[in-house]
Design an enzyme around this catalytic site. Structure first.
Site, PDB file in Angstrom:
ATOM      1  N   GLN A 113      40.179  27.496  47.780  1.00 59.31           N
ATOM      2  CA  GLN A 113      41.136  28.612  47.491  1.00 59.31           C
ATOM      3  C   GLN A 113      40.967  29.727  48.511  1.00 59.31           C
ATOM      4  OE1 GLN A 113      41.394  30.559  43.364  1.00 59.31           O
ATOM      5  NE2 GLN A 113      40.215  31.972  44.228  1.00 59.31           N
ATOM      6  N   GLY A 114      42.156  29.730  49.040  1.00 58.47           N
ATOM      7  CA  GLY A 114      42.505  30.828  50.295  1.00 58.47           C
ATOM      8  C   GLY A 114      42.950  32.196  49.788  1.00 58.47           C
ATOM      9  N   TYR A 115      42.007  32.891  48.972  1.00 59.06           N
ATOM     10  CA  TYR A 115      42.690  34.302  48.487  1.00 59.06           C
ATOM     11  C   TYR A 115      42.030  35.475  49.327  1.00 59.06           C
ATOM     12  CZ  TYR A 115      45.163  32.548  44.299  1.00 59.06           C
ATOM     13  OH  TYR A 115      45.971  32.167  43.376  1.00 59.06           O
ATOM     14  N   SER A 116      40.639  35.693  49.006  1.00 59.71           N
ATOM     15  CA  SER A 116      39.997  37.009  49.650  1.00 59.71           C
ATOM     16  C   SER A 116      39.923  36.940  50.983  1.00 59.71           C
ATOM     17  CB  SER A 116      38.778  36.856  48.959  1.00 59.71           C
ATOM     18  OG  SER A 116      38.520  37.109  47.785  1.00 59.71           O
ATOM     19  N   SER A 148      34.766  28.923  48.908  1.00 57.53           N
ATOM     20  CA  SER A 148      33.849  27.645  48.115  1.00 57.53           C
ATOM     21  C   SER A 148      34.481  26.597  48.782  1.00 57.53           C
ATOM     22  CB  SER A 148      33.686  28.072  46.900  1.00 57.53           C
ATOM     23  OG  SER A 148      33.436  29.267  46.425  1.00 57.53           O
ATOM     24  N   GLU A 232      40.709  31.007  35.508  1.00 56.80           N
ATOM     25  CA  GLU A 232      39.240  31.084  36.005  1.00 56.80           C
ATOM     26  C   GLU A 232      38.517  31.334  34.544  1.00 56.80           C
ATOM     27  OE1 GLU A 232      39.028  32.095  40.549  1.00 56.80           O
ATOM     28  OE2 GLU A 232      38.822  33.695  39.213  1.00 56.80           O
ATOM     29  N   SER A 358      35.530  42.141  40.691  1.00 55.92           N
ATOM     30  CA  SER A 358      34.239  43.183  40.815  1.00 55.92           C
ATOM     31  C   SER A 358      34.483  43.853  39.276  1.00 55.92           C
ATOM     32  CB  SER A 358      34.108  44.268  41.839  1.00 55.92           C
ATOM     33  OG  SER A 358      35.278  44.910  41.810  1.00 55.92           O
TER      34      SER A 358
END
Length: 380
Positions: A113-116, A148, A232, A358
């Site tokens: 997953q390429g988000y953050s 990840s 999620e 968070s």
């Protein structure tokens, strides 16, 4: 409220337990394909059109619980099966579904997953990675972090800014990017204080994605990304709680064997509190699973388990006492120290209130979207 399972669920549980008992000796590198051959990947998908079997919601819970109880190998196909696939089923074109879902169901293609990004973690709308149209492809430039499985993944779904000059939620697109692009994609493992490297930085330097691999259409990336993030907090939460229960059981057994529970009433109280709170989390997860009535339920669940798991790590150190501060050291080993499972638990759980959204962001979501409080003032 009835939290019990029916006869069909019990039969399904016996079938799942028997299959896991027979197959969990398979080598981890072959495990995803073994699951695929058994039809166990994608059991939550609405139809068995891609080589998967189907299961009811309660049977999905049963499978997740039995998988955790069997201590089966860690899933490397989780992101493709449980995040990307349902997103494609909702937003993908027929061609995208036909191309990507069967290899996921067979356990042949792994995803990350390429988000953050370094400047856009919990505040995902601040991403800066760009994707510029170049004929029938997009050229992607930027950096993702905390990715990840990036070292093992064949593909990455990337949220990138396709509209030049756009801000916040606007001008974003959801692209499917092949990872095998030497010189255009670089993966760097991130070494943590546990000594392990589950997460990675990913650098895109003109990486290519085909135009037909934009999910949901150009500019609609935010809606697609939010749809994916809602997944999620699904059935996997209950499997996670099985793992939590196993950790708590080991800590309780240690407290009884080394005398910590007998010697310290505070330790006994903390053990009981952790046990009762875990029961409440399970009931709450069962109550809210599959319900869209409470928009804040996923955020509440994340707040509950994140802090609970941190307290469990702290309790593990209290039960171990002074021994928790010592690690074996071997001058012949390349690593400076080796952590035991409870030490690893303590260090890793320091991140539980950060990753996956968070605590501060979860509280903001609850305040604004559920309680209707005024939106937070953002400084431009």
């Amino acid at each position: 409220m009835d939290f019990s399972f029916g006869p069909a669920d019990t039969a399904f549980r016996q079938q799942a337990r028997a299959w896991l008992a027979e197959h969990t000796g398979v080598q981890p590198r072959d495990w995803e394909r073994e699951l695929g051959r058994g039809g166990w990947i994608g059991i939550g998908w609405p139809e068995p059109a891609y080589g998967n079997r189907t299961a009811t919601l309660t049977q999905q819970i049963v499978w997740a619980e039995e998988y955790a109880r069997a201590a089966a190998p860690a899933r490397t196909g989780h992101i493709g099966e449980n995040l990307l696939a349902p997103t494609l089923l909702t937003h993908g074109t027929p061609e995208q579904k036909a191309r990507f879902l069967p290899p996921i169901a067979r356990g042949e293609e792994l995803w990350c997953q390429g988000y953050s990004e370094p400047g856009a973690g919990s505040d995902l709308a601040g991403i800066r990675t760009t994707a510029r149209r170049d004929g029938d492809t997009y050229r992607i430039t930027g950096q993702k972090i905390w990715t990840s499985l990036a070292r093992d993944a064949h593909w990455c779904f990337v949220l990138a800014r396709t509209e030049e000059g756009s801000r916040r939620h606007h001008g974003l697109s959801f692209l499917l990017v092949p990872m095998d692009q030497p010189g255009r994609i670089e993966v760097r493992p991130i070494r943590q204080m546990t000594g392990t490297s589950e997460f990675n930085e990913v650098f895109f330097d003109g990486a290519r994605a085909r135009a037909e691999h934009v999910v949901g259409g150009e500019g609609n990336g935010w809606q697609v990304a939010m749809s994916l993030l809602a997944l999620e907090r699904g059935v996997s939460t209950l499997a996670q709680q099985i793992g939590f229960a196993s950790e708590l059981e080991k800590i309780s057994a240690l407290a009884l064997s080394n005398g910590a529970a007998a010697a310290d009433p505070a330790v006994r109280d903390r053990l009981i509190r952790q046990w009762s709170e875990l029961k409440v989390m399970r009931w709450n997860a069962l109550r809210t699973l599959g319900s869209s009535a409470d928009a804040g339920a996923p955020s509440v669940a994340k707040l509950l388990w994140g802090r609970w798991h941190q307290r469990l790590g702290e309790l593990a150190m209290a039960v171990q006492g002074a021994a928790a501060t010592a690690t074996p050291y071997d001058w012949n080993e390349a690593e400076p120290y080796r952590l035991d499972p409870l030490q690893h638990l303590f260090l890793f759980t320091r991140a539980d209130t950060i990753y996956g959204g968070s605590d501060e962001i979860q509280r903001t979501i609850i305040a604004e979207r559920v309680l209707g409080l005024p939106r937070e003032v953002r400084v431009p």
